[in-house]
Write a protein that holds these residues in place. Structure first.
Motif, PDB file in Angstrom:
ATOM      1  N   LEU A  39       4.414 -27.888  -5.885  1.00  0.00           N
ATOM      2  CA  LEU A  39       4.543 -27.012  -4.712  1.00  0.00           C
ATOM      3  C   LEU A  39       4.900 -27.792  -3.444  1.00  0.00           C
ATOM      4  N   ALA A  40       5.176 -29.085  -3.582  1.00  0.00           N
ATOM      5  CA  ALA A  40       5.339 -29.946  -2.391  1.00  0.00           C
ATOM      6  C   ALA A  40       6.382 -29.406  -1.412  1.00  0.00           C
ATOM      7  N   ASP A  41       7.545 -28.961  -1.936  1.00  0.00           N
ATOM      8  CA  ASP A  41       8.627 -28.503  -1.042  1.00  0.00           C
ATOM      9  C   ASP A  41       8.282 -27.206  -0.325  1.00  0.00           C
ATOM     10  N   GLU A  42       7.313 -26.476  -0.877  1.00  0.00           N
ATOM     11  CA  GLU A  42       6.951 -25.182  -0.283  1.00  0.00           C
ATOM     12  C   GLU A  42       5.766 -25.335   0.679  1.00  0.00           C
ATOM     13  N   VAL A  43       4.781 -26.130   0.293  1.00  0.00           N
ATOM     14  CA  VAL A  43       3.579 -26.307   1.120  1.00  0.00           C
ATOM     15  C   VAL A  43       3.908 -27.129   2.371  1.00  0.00           C
ATOM     16  N   ARG A  44       4.761 -28.123   2.216  1.00  0.00           N
ATOM     17  CA  ARG A  44       5.259 -28.925   3.348  1.00  0.00           C
ATOM     18  C   ARG A  44       4.119 -29.572   4.154  1.00  0.00           C
ATOM     19  N   ILE A  45       3.039 -29.937   3.486  1.00  0.00           N
ATOM     20  CA  ILE A  45       1.956 -30.712   4.110  1.00  0.00           C
ATOM     21  C   ILE A  45       1.720 -31.919   3.200  1.00  0.00           C
ATOM     22  N   SER A  46       1.603 -33.122   3.781  1.00  0.00           N
ATOM     23  CA  SER A  46       1.566 -34.345   2.961  1.00  0.00           C
ATOM     24  C   SER A  46       0.329 -34.399   2.070  1.00  0.00           C
ATOM     25  N   ASP A  47       0.451 -35.114   0.957  1.00  0.00           N
ATOM     26  CA  ASP A  47      -0.692 -35.281   0.051  1.00  0.00           C
ATOM     27  C   ASP A  47      -1.865 -35.909   0.793  1.00  0.00           C
ATOM     28  N   ASP A  48      -1.575 -36.882   1.660  1.00  0.00           N
ATOM     29  CA  ASP A  48      -2.662 -37.545   2.405  1.00  0.00           C
ATOM     30  C   ASP A  48      -3.451 -36.524   3.228  1.00  0.00           C
ATOM     31  N   GLU A  49      -2.712 -35.629   3.907  1.00  0.00           N
ATOM     32  CA  GLU A  49      -3.392 -34.630   4.731  1.00  0.00           C
ATOM     33  C   GLU A  49      -4.171 -33.655   3.843  1.00  0.00           C
TER      34      GLU A  49
END
Ligand code: BG6
Length: 376
Positions: A39-49
């Protein structure tokens, strides 16, 4: 205006579109190779955050809020993060003590509901990140959010929300699994089992829809009643809430959704032969908590029967014990506790639909309601 594809009403068409809506919403987001959620391209919040998140807030209105209530169980179970669920229309009034390090999930079929738009702006103003779950591409709430997860349910025309609801719950589960993946709060083999079960839902939903005629027959015995009580425990309680809302919205029959255990503290005074009870009493035999709740539901049903109540039970295939004590039992395919709600709502949507049709009402355009309330 989209076509009804031969269905008499958009509501029935949209109920029957749920298997495909689930396929389109779930399929593209799960890797066929390793079952992982992408979902990375959709959530657009970094894994670290996402790894350092402290809390999740969920705000929505109507049926979308009921999806959020089910999401609360999914996130707390899979991600081990505290989750709060709010009526969007009440959110700013409770002076929500939220801020940085928090995620606010905003759920809305239309993406234009004024209360939900205001709640997202309030959350952002207080420093929270936001992710919108919407069914309309490019809607206001989707545009203003940090990330967007679209439900691919297709246009929903009928005012009562059906396919968007089941798709919203599927997206919430996908998002919880995605966060669990990033935060290592669930092991890979367990996550793989979960996503496999998620991919099995469209077919199981088709099996539930096979019972439409049986449910239409059941309505013949119940459409004249003036009041109903819908009951559910744990993640099934939001389904009781939405089952009651569906009946209210389209058939104008008064109905209340209530936590089953709480029914003893007041509503029990109302329970007699004039107040039919619809109880969600499914059971996941691999979940000890679910088995305990199932036993409690059996005891409740026996108690309600002693008060001459008429019981309609939603049960898991093979649970014959319920069939011997409830007046009517609708069986649905077995599914894990966290996913069974996506199947449980379908018979309740059909029950509301056929009740409205039997009463000769305008199913798709109920009085005094609109598809999206764009003024606060
Ligand atoms: C109401 C609709 O107006 O708004 C409901 O009749 C819906 O079906 C509610 O659940 C919330 O709408 P949305 O678009 O924000 O999910």
């Amino acid at each position: 205006m989209p076509d009804k594809n031969g269905f008499p009403h958009f509501m029935l068409k949209e109920i029957f579109e749920q298997p495909q809506a689930l396929r389109d919403t779930i399929g593209p987001r799960i890797s066929p190779e390793n079952g992982e959620v992408g979902l990375a391209d959709e959530v657009r919040i970094s894994d670290d955050e996402l790894r350092t998140l402290l809390r999740v807030n969920i705000v929505a209105s109507g049926t979308s809020r009921h999806a959020g209530m089910a999401g609360q169980y999914m996130f707390q179970e899979l991600v081990q993060l505290p989750v709060e669920v709010d009526y969007a229309s009440e959110f700013e009034y409770r002076n929500p003590l939220i801020g940085g390090g928090e995620l606010t999930i905003v759920i809305t079929q239309s993406g234009e509901t004024a209360d939900t738009t205001a709640a997202q702006r309030e959350a952002k103003k207080r420093g929270s990140r936001t992710v919108a779950i919407s069914n309309v591409i490019g809607s206001t709430i989707a545009r203003e959010a940090d990330g967007v997860l679209y439900t691919h349910a297709g246009p929903e025309i009928s005012i009562a929300s059906t396919k968007a609801f089941t798709a919203q719950m599927a997206v919430l589960f996908l998002f919880a699994a995605y966060l669990a993946q990033i935060r290592d709060s669930v092991s890979k083999p367990v996550l793989r089992r979960w996503t496999k079960e998620l991919l099995a839902l469209p077919e199981k939903t088709e099996a539930v829809l096979q019972q439409a005629k049986q449910i239409q027959g059941l309505v013949e015995r119940f459409y004249k009643f003036d009041d109903f009580l819908f009951l559910g425990r744990a993640i099934h309680y939001p389904i009781a809430m939405d089952g009651a809302l569906k009946l209210k919205e389209v058939s104008y029959i008064h109905a209340e959704g209530y936590p089953t255990g709480e029914s003893k503290h007041g509503p029990n005074a109302l329970i007699d032969e004039y107040l039919p009870i619809v109880i969600i009493a499914t059971c996941d035999r691999d979940d000890s908590g679910s088995v305990i709740r199932y036993e409690k539901n059996l005891a409740n049903i026996r108690g309600f029967k002693q008060q001459a109540a008429k019981i309609i039970a939603i049960a898991s295939e093979g649970d014959d014990a319920i069939e011997s004590i409830a007046d009517h039992t609708i069986f649905i395919p077995r599914a894990p506790e966290m996913l069974s709600p996506i199947l449980e709502i379908v018979p309740l949507q059909l029950f509301a639909y056929y009740s409205a049709v039997r009463k000769g009402l305008d199913v798709d355009r109920p009085r005094n309601l609109v598809k999206s309330v764009t003024t606060e």
